[in-house]
Design a protein around this motif. Structure first.
Motif, PDB file in Angstrom:
ATOM      1  N   VAL A  19       0.806  -1.222   0.000  1.00  0.00           N
ATOM      2  CA  VAL A  19       0.000   0.000   0.000  1.00  0.00           C
ATOM      3  C   VAL A  19       0.840   1.273   0.000  1.00  0.00           C
ATOM      4  O   VAL A  19       0.299   2.374  -0.038  1.00  0.00           O
ATOM      5  N   ALA A 162      -4.547  -1.000   7.218  1.00  0.00           N
ATOM      6  CA  ALA A 162      -5.551  -2.055   7.406  1.00  0.00           C
ATOM      7  C   ALA A 162      -6.341  -1.860   8.696  1.00  0.00           C
ATOM      8  O   ALA A 162      -7.149  -2.704   9.067  1.00  0.00           O
ATOM      9  N   VAL A 255      -7.954  -3.201   3.744  1.00  0.00           N
ATOM     10  CA  VAL A 255      -7.422  -2.050   3.013  1.00  0.00           C
ATOM     11  C   VAL A 255      -8.467  -1.538   2.022  1.00  0.00           C
ATOM     12  O   VAL A 255      -8.678  -0.335   1.878  1.00  0.00           O
TER      13      VAL A 255
END
Length: 270
Positions: A19, A162, A255
């Motif tokens: 990410v 997350a 996510v």
């Protein structure tokens, strides 16, 4: 501008191992709010920072070839320092599309430093690359450049996005990898040489020594993307941005939940 150009739905494809590349997406979206985005994370290959150069050099061009075939992007951004420093030339040779890489922001760090001691904080794979040696020699020749590779900070950034809590002590311990080196107490600028690390900006500022600032390449990459797409049209449809993972698990779903409020569709698998 012709109607066909103004109706161009080709996206910008951002690619990272996880990410972290979202720290590059954010300034790009701020500059190009009409752009269509595909964000691709190689969750099956994460993390890149502990892999060998040979593994990354083989994996990244193959994955980007599949992604380019599926999404037909107008531009690809390798929003990962490790992948860029190792695989960027091979990707550019293999694909018939413009590719923007991510490199450590050593030049602006050296320009900003008053103590002439800067830190480069990245993954283990990034900080050992000859490319970093070259950047330091070209742009920070009168500086002491201290390096530290942290896999833990990458994991902490992934966990934060997350929805998991970040242990401040863990961030402090990782920054000590720079500050505890000889001369480390004189560092006044740290280069975030991993796109994951700006996602921990608040935690890292709190853990750093007084007076230390952080720089990263996100804004510069956004300016480069804006330059390369200048004059191009953007489709004005209402489709959500796309999110794709090479492996879909529980963390990737969390996510996806986080990014839904930022205009991304539910994640899909490559």
């Amino acid at each position: 501008m012709c109607a066909a150009m103004s109706d161009d739905a080709r996206p910008i494809l951002f690619f990272d191992s996880g990410v972290g590349g979202l720290s590059v997406v954010a300034p790009t979206r701020a500059m190009l709010p009409e752009a269509s985005i595909v964000y691709a994370a190689d969750s099956a290959g994460f993390p890149y920072g502990t892999k060998s150069e040979a593994e990354i050099a083989a994996r990244v061009p193959a994955l980007l070839g599949r992604l380019a075939e599926r999404y037909r992007p107008r531009l690809i951004v390798i929003a990962c320092n490790t992948a860029s420093t190792i695989a960027l030339p091979a990707v550019r040779a293999a694909l018939d599309v413009a590719v923007v890489g991510t490199v450590p922001a050593i030049k602006p760090a050296a320009e900003a430093s008053r103590t002439r001691v800067i830190g480069v904080l990245g993954t283990e794979a990034t900080v050992r690359q000859p490319y970093v040696d070259d950047l330091a020699a070209r742009f920070a020749g009168d500086c002491t450049v201290l390096r530290y590779g942290s896999a833990a900070l990458v994991e902490l950034a992934e966990a934060k996005l997350a929805g998991e809590a970040v242990d401040p002590g863990a961030v402090t311990r990782e920054l000590a990898g720079l500050f505890d080196q000889p001369g480390g107490e004189r560092i006044d600028v740290i280069v975030n040489a991993c796109t994951h690390f700006p996602l921990l900006a608040d935690e890292m500022r709190a853990a750093a020594l007084a007076g230390v600032s952080f720089v990263d390449g996100g804004p510069g990459i956004a300016r480069r993307v804006a330059y390369l797409t200048q004059g191009q049209g953007w489709s004005h449809d209402s489709r959500a941005h796309q999110l794709v993972f090479t492996r879909l698990g529980e963390r990737e779903e969390r996510v996806g939940n986080h990014l839904r409020v930022q205009g991304f569709a539910d994640p899909e698998a490559l």
